[in-house]
Write a protein that holds these residues in place. Structure first.
Motif, mmCIF file in Angstrom:
data_model
loop_
_atom_site.group_PDB
_atom_site.id
_atom_site.type_symbol
_atom_site.label_atom_id
_atom_site.label_comp_id
_atom_site.label_asym_id
_atom_site.label_seq_id
_atom_site.Cartn_x
_atom_site.Cartn_y
_atom_site.Cartn_z
ATOM 1 N N ALA A 144 -11.843 5.340 -6.702
ATOM 2 C CA ALA A 144 -12.209 6.122 -5.522
ATOM 3 C C ALA A 144 -13.194 5.384 -4.616
ATOM 4 N N HIS A 145 -13.863 4.390 -5.179
ATOM 5 C CA HIS A 145 -14.887 3.669 -4.425
ATOM 6 C C HIS A 145 -14.448 2.248 -4.066
ATOM 7 N N MET A 146 -13.149 1.994 -4.079
ATOM 8 C CA MET A 146 -12.663 0.655 -3.755
ATOM 9 C C MET A 146 -13.091 0.244 -2.349
ATOM 10 N N SER A 147 -13.676 -0.937 -2.242
ATOM 11 C CA SER A 147 -14.107 -1.447 -0.946
ATOM 12 C C SER A 147 -12.895 -1.806 -0.087
ATOM 13 N N HIS A 148 -12.937 -1.437 1.199
ATOM 14 C CA HIS A 148 -11.889 -1.774 2.158
ATOM 15 C C HIS A 148 -10.508 -1.295 1.683
ATOM 16 N N TYR A 149 -10.490 -0.055 1.222
ATOM 17 C CA TYR A 149 -9.232 0.500 0.704
ATOM 18 C C TYR A 149 -8.121 0.471 1.751
ATOM 19 N N GLU A 150 -8.387 0.933 2.948
ATOM 20 C CA GLU A 150 -7.352 1.026 3.974
ATOM 21 C C GLU A 150 -6.744 -0.341 4.287
ATOM 22 N N GLU A 151 -7.602 -1.376 4.356
ATOM 23 C CA GLU A 151 -7.105 -2.718 4.650
ATOM 24 C C GLU A 151 -6.225 -3.232 3.510
ATOM 25 N N ASN A 152 -6.640 -2.960 2.272
ATOM 26 C CA ASN A 152 -5.835 -3.382 1.125
ATOM 27 C C ASN A 152 -4.510 -2.630 1.077
ATOM 28 N N ALA A 153 -4.543 -1.344 1.392
ATOM 29 C CA ALA A 153 -3.314 -0.548 1.403
ATOM 30 C C ALA A 153 -2.344 -1.081 2.452
ATOM 31 N N ALA A 154 -2.872 -1.433 3.627
ATOM 32 C CA ALA A 154 -2.023 -1.968 4.689
ATOM 33 C C ALA A 154 -1.400 -3.297 4.276
ATOM 34 N N THR A 155 -2.174 -4.125 3.579
ATOM 35 C CA THR A 155 -1.655 -5.413 3.110
ATOM 36 C C THR A 155 -0.525 -5.210 2.108
ATOM 37 N N LEU A 156 -0.733 -4.288 1.176
ATOM 38 C CA LEU A 156 0.306 -4.000 0.183
ATOM 39 C C LEU A 156 1.586 -3.503 0.849
ATOM 40 N N LYS A 157 1.447 -2.600 1.804
ATOM 41 C CA LYS A 157 2.622 -2.046 2.478
ATOM 42 C C LYS A 157 3.378 -3.109 3.268
ATOM 43 N N ALA A 158 2.644 -4.097 3.768
ATOM 44 C CA ALA A 158 3.287 -5.171 4.528
ATOM 45 C C ALA A 158 3.981 -6.169 3.610
ATOM 46 N N LEU A 159 3.436 -6.368 2.412
ATOM 47 C CA LEU A 159 3.948 -7.414 1.527
ATOM 48 C C LEU A 159 5.023 -6.936 0.549
ATOM 49 N N ILE A 160 4.964 -5.666 0.169
ATOM 50 C CA ILE A 160 5.913 -5.172 -0.836
ATOM 51 C C ILE A 160 7.225 -4.758 -0.166
ATOM 52 N N LYS A 161 8.277 -5.474 -0.502
ATOM 53 C CA LYS A 161 9.598 -5.208 0.068
ATOM 54 C C LYS A 161 10.395 -4.313 -0.885
ATOM 55 N N ALA A 162 10.044 -3.044 -0.877
ATOM 56 C CA ALA A 162 10.709 -2.038 -1.709
ATOM 57 C C ALA A 162 10.412 -0.676 -1.100
ATOM 58 N N PRO A 163 11.251 0.335 -1.375
ATOM 59 C CA PRO A 163 11.019 1.665 -0.805
ATOM 60 C C PRO A 163 9.644 2.212 -1.192
ATOM 61 N N PHE A 164 8.926 2.728 -0.204
ATOM 62 C CA PHE A 164 7.603 3.294 -0.436
ATOM 63 C C PHE A 164 7.759 4.786 -0.685
ATOM 64 N N LEU A 165 7.313 5.242 -1.856
ATOM 65 C CA LEU A 165 7.516 6.632 -2.265
ATOM 66 C C LEU A 165 6.304 7.518 -2.025
ATOM 67 N N GLY A 166 5.153 6.903 -1.728
ATOM 68 C CA GLY A 166 3.994 7.748 -1.454
ATOM 69 C C GLY A 166 2.678 7.090 -1.796
ATOM 70 N N GLU A 167 1.627 7.737 -1.316
ATOM 71 C CA GLU A 167 0.254 7.249 -1.500
ATOM 72 C C GLU A 167 -0.600 8.409 -1.989
ATOM 73 N N LEU A 168 -1.076 8.307 -3.220
ATOM 74 C CA LEU A 168 -1.856 9.398 -3.805
ATOM 75 C C LEU A 168 -3.347 9.124 -3.683
#
Length: 227
Positions: free
Chosen positions: A181-205
């Motif tokens: 819950a306290h991950m630094s720069h969560y939004e930036e890391n999430a954006a990087t993952l979404k850009a790099l992972i080439k597979a259907p995105f099922l959700g973000e919890l």
């Protein structure tokens, strides 16, 4: 015949069970009968003379069809340690054939979707030089990856996906779960993952408590699994 999905994670303690339950809830909302299967579990308690695992019990409770506990979890070990070590201590080798037989029994039911939750990460040892990923490969089960959002998750996610695809398996989708819950720069890391992972995105919890698990379904989009 039920569609079967294998849920793995970038590591242990990344929320595989929470995500599996959310996927099962989404399946039920989509009109599917769902079953949860936890082939191997350690860290079990003796309940009414039977070793039972908290995560497997959660999958049993979420299932559309009421079945005996052992059908959801054929291998249950008491110590909260690596399953292959627990199996060695219990003198009960983990046999892939028994896991296959258990899955086959679930497929004989009226279930539409079966969610098979792994343990640990992708390369979980079963002992005797075997891995749970070998079994998934042999059964040709599409994989759903749970990425636990915490420091190092980008590397872990990309390496895990590389290993899954190297094994010749389809990545049916992935879910981002906020494990820290306290991950630094969560939004930036999430954006990087979404850009790099080439597979259907099922959700973000988001980070959820046990009491909030019923809301997890609102963060899941099962549409890619319906195709």
């Amino acid at each position: 015949m039920a569609n079967t999905f294998f849920i793995t994670g970038t590591d242990t303690e990344v929320g595989k069970t929470f995500v599996t339950r959310a996927l099962m809830q989404a399946g039920k909302e989509a009109g599917k009968q769902v079953l949860g299967y936890k082939p191997v579990a350690s860290g079990c308690e003796l309940i009414n003379g039977e070793l039972k695992n908290e995560d497997a019990l959660a999958l049993q409770a979420e299932s559309s069809i009421k079945l005996p506990y052992a059908m959801h979890n054929p291998y249950a070990f008491a110590p909260a340690i690596a399953p292959h070590i627990a199996a060695e201590q219990a003198a009960e080798p983990i046999e892939p054939a028994r896991i296959t037989e258990g899955l086959a029994r679930l497929k004989e039911t009226t279930a539409d979707w079966i969610f098979v939750e792994g343990a640990g990460g992708w390369r979980l040892p079963l002992g005797q030089g075997r891995f749970l990923s070998d079994w998934v490969k042999k059964e040709h089960i599409p994989v759903i990856l749970v990425v636990g959002a915490r420091l190092g998750c980008i590397n872990h996610a990309l390496l895990t996906l590389e290993a899954i695809r190297h094994d010749g398996l389809v990545v049916a989708g992935w879910v981002l779960n906020r494990a820290d819950a306290h991950m630094s720069h969560y939004e930036e890391n999430a954006a990087t993952l979404k850009a790099l992972i080439k597979a259907p995105f099922l959700g973000e919890l988001p980070r959820l408590t046990e009491e909030e698990i019923s809301t997890a379904v609102s963060y899941i989009d099962p549409a890619p699994l319906l195709k």
